[in-house]
Scaffold this active site. Structure first.
Site, PDB file in Angstrom:
ATOM      1  N   GLU A 114       0.810  -1.221   0.000  1.00 42.16           N
ATOM      2  CA  GLU A 114       0.000   0.000   0.000  1.00 42.16           C
ATOM      3  C   GLU A 114       0.851   1.284   0.000  1.00 42.16           C
ATOM      4  O   GLU A 114       0.617   2.184  -0.807  1.00 42.16           O
ATOM      5  CB  GLU A 114      -0.796  -0.092   1.310  1.00 42.16           C
ATOM      6  CG  GLU A 114      -1.964   0.758   1.462  1.00 42.16           C
ATOM      7  CD  GLU A 114      -2.323   0.848   2.951  1.00 42.16           C
ATOM      8  OE1 GLU A 114      -1.853   0.014   3.763  1.00 42.16           O
ATOM      9  OE2 GLU A 114      -3.059   1.781   3.269  1.00 42.16           O
ATOM     10  N   ASP A 152       0.026  -9.512   3.972  1.00 42.37           N
ATOM     11  CA  ASP A 152      -1.336  -9.248   4.472  1.00 42.37           C
ATOM     12  C   ASP A 152      -2.429  -9.541   3.444  1.00 42.37           C
ATOM     13  O   ASP A 152      -3.598  -9.655   3.808  1.00 42.37           O
ATOM     14  CB  ASP A 152      -1.466  -7.778   4.894  1.00 42.37           C
ATOM     15  CG  ASP A 152      -0.516  -7.405   6.006  1.00 42.37           C
ATOM     16  OD1 ASP A 152      -0.117  -8.302   6.761  1.00 42.37           O
ATOM     17  OD2 ASP A 152      -0.169  -6.215   6.107  1.00 42.37           O
ATOM     18  N   GLY A 159      -1.600  -8.727  10.680  1.00 45.57           N
ATOM     19  CA  GLY A 159      -2.825  -8.241  10.040  1.00 45.57           C
ATOM     20  C   GLY A 159      -3.373  -7.080  10.847  1.00 45.57           C
ATOM     21  O   GLY A 159      -4.099  -7.282  11.808  1.00 45.57           O
ATOM     22  N   ARG A 160      -2.949  -5.883  10.458  1.00 42.83           N
ATOM     23  CA  ARG A 160      -3.351  -4.678  11.194  1.00 42.83           C
ATOM     24  C   ARG A 160      -4.796  -4.305  10.913  1.00 42.83           C
ATOM     25  O   ARG A 160      -5.551  -3.992  11.814  1.00 42.83           O
ATOM     26  CB  ARG A 160      -2.482  -3.499  10.739  1.00 42.83           C
ATOM     27  CG  ARG A 160      -1.338  -3.217  11.650  1.00 42.83           C
ATOM     28  CD  ARG A 160      -0.694  -1.908  11.286  1.00 42.83           C
ATOM     29  NE  ARG A 160      -0.055  -1.966   9.998  1.00 42.83           N
ATOM     30  CZ  ARG A 160       1.217  -1.643   9.766  1.00 42.83           C
ATOM     31  NH1 ARG A 160       1.971  -1.256  10.759  1.00 42.83           N
ATOM     32  NH2 ARG A 160       1.719  -1.691   8.564  1.00 42.83           N
ATOM     33  N   GLU A 212      -3.452  -9.326  14.775  1.00 46.43           N
ATOM     34  CA  GLU A 212      -2.924  -8.298  15.695  1.00 46.43           C
ATOM     35  C   GLU A 212      -3.832  -7.070  15.790  1.00 46.43           C
ATOM     36  O   GLU A 212      -3.844  -6.381  16.813  1.00 46.43           O
ATOM     37  CB  GLU A 212      -1.517  -7.872  15.258  1.00 46.43           C
ATOM     38  CG  GLU A 212      -1.491  -7.278  13.862  1.00 46.43           C
ATOM     39  CD  GLU A 212      -0.099  -6.952  13.347  1.00 46.43           C
ATOM     40  OE1 GLU A 212       0.810  -6.747  14.153  1.00 46.43           O
ATOM     41  OE2 GLU A 212       0.063  -6.903  12.116  1.00 46.43           O
ATOM     42  N   ARG A 262      -2.481 -19.483  27.373  1.00 44.40           N
ATOM     43  CA  ARG A 262      -1.173 -18.894  27.044  1.00 44.40           C
ATOM     44  C   ARG A 262      -1.267 -18.245  25.662  1.00 44.40           C
ATOM     45  O   ARG A 262      -2.107 -18.619  24.849  1.00 44.40           O
ATOM     46  CB  ARG A 262      -0.094 -19.972  26.966  1.00 44.40           C
ATOM     47  CG  ARG A 262       0.185 -20.664  28.264  1.00 44.40           C
ATOM     48  CD  ARG A 262       1.128 -19.833  29.144  1.00 44.40           C
ATOM     49  NE  ARG A 262       1.732 -20.642  30.169  1.00 44.40           N
ATOM     50  CZ  ARG A 262       1.136 -21.008  31.304  1.00 44.40           C
ATOM     51  NH1 ARG A 262      -0.109 -20.620  31.554  1.00 44.40           N
ATOM     52  NH2 ARG A 262       1.759 -21.756  32.178  1.00 44.40           N
TER      53      ARG A 262
END
Ligand code: F6P
Length: 341
Positions: free
Chosen positions: A103, A127, A170-171, A221, A265
């Protein structure tokens, strides 16, 4: 023609396969010359170059990373940045650029093209969120790395009767989480596009334990709890204005343990997803992108990005790549929900 090649943004497996294909076909079939610009847009900005001929690209097909180096330098954020780039292209005798990036890198390429620079774009990102291409190379490799991790986590989770959270990259787009979670048999998949209910996640966790399975929770994430804020590590932004994320996996593990009483965990896969050798799928896709990119440059078809539509490699307008992010549609997410819990 003398063509500059650069790789910008987060690195990803397959970059070297593109470079190799561009140079191999460009030299052998068209007789062009190449210059490697180092570290993304920093290269043309500061005149950092390296030789790029067939010899320099031998043996790099299976190598992860990029022989050219990468950075997140944004020349539009630097005083006089564009003038310096055009001056350096002139000084190095470069007629045109092939920019390989996501991008941000292609956004800069689009603006430079509008200012008259001859550019071809090649889409890259693990991504898979670039618009107007069905897939980007690097994504398949990242998904396979995450699936291998999930497979391994299943056996240790079951031995200890624990819930294990896996945080993947992966924002803004949840493609890696969706594909790796589906392929890895996750008890639930949480993506940025679909804010989640922590009560629902705990209900899915408990129902897995009830049938004697230990749940694996795959979380992108950038996933956010309903009515919650994005998981922000600190407020520092990079040159393209992205916040640095971290923490959703840890938060989830703690909430699950607290609410269900089951041990939980967290594992953060992080940059492991971006490193190492590309899968065969990514090598082929990257190679085909490179071959099409150099042909587009040879034909003077500037302002285009090479893209995958179905099984065909096509050329699309460069600006369409960054028009919007390619997000996971609600229907795609919904079809995976049958496996949750
Ligand atoms: O865009 C690719 C990507 O790997 C994202 O998935 C991730 O959020 C980001 O880059 C990480 O960036 P950096 O390597 O700069 O921490």
């Amino acid at each position: 023609m003398r063509i500059g090649v650069l790789t910008g943004g987060g690195d990803c497996p397959g970059l070297n396969a593109v470079i190799r294909a561009v140079v191999r076909k460009g030299v052998k079939e068209y007789g062009h010359e190449f210059v490697g610009f180092r570290d993304g847009w920093k290269g043309p900005l500061e005149g950092l170059t390296m030789p790029l001929d067939i010899a320099a690209t031998r043996g790099i097909l299976p190598r992860g990373g990029t022989i050219l180096g990468s950075s997140r330098t944004n020349p539009f954020k630097i005083e006089g940045g564009i003038e310096r780039i055009t001056a350096n292209l002139k000084a190095t005798g470069v007629d045109a650029l092939i920019a390989i990036g996501g991008e941000d890198t292609l956004g800069v390429a689009t603006k430079l093209h509008a200012l008259g620079v001859k550019v071809i774009g090649v889409p890259k990102t693990i991504d898979n969120d670039l618009n107007n291409t069905d897939y980007t190379f690097g994504f398949d490799t990242a998904v396979n790395i995450a699936v291998e991790a999930i497979d391994r986590l299943h056996t240790t989770a079951e031995s200890h009767h624990r819930a294990l959270v896996v945080e993947v990259m992966g924002r803004h787009a949840g493609w890696i989480a969706l594909h790796s979670g589906l392929a890895g048999g996750a008890a639930c998949i949480l993506i940025p596009e679909q804010p989640f209910s922590i009560e629902q996640v705990c209900a899915w966790v408990e129902s897995r334990f009830e049938v004697n399975y230990s749940p694996i929770i795959v979380v992108a994430e950038g996933a956010i709890p309903r009515d919650g804020d994005m998981s922000v590590k600190d407020q520092k932004l990079d040159a393209f204005g992205h916040v640095k994320l971290a923490g959703i996996g840890e938060w989830l593990a703690q909430e699950i343990e607290h609410r269900t009483g089951k041990e939980a965990r967290n594992t953060v896969l992080g940059h492991i997803q971006r490193g190492g050798t590309p899968t065969a799928f990514d090598r082929v896709l990257a190679t085909r992108f490179g071959l099409q990119a150099i042909t587009a440059a040879h034909e003077g078809d500037w302002g285009k990005m090479v893209a995958l539509h179905g099984t065909d490699i096509v050329r699309v307008p460069l600006d369409s790549a960054t028009e919007k992010l390619k997000l996971v549609e609600p229907a795609r997410y919904k079809e995976s929900e049958i496996f949750f819990g």
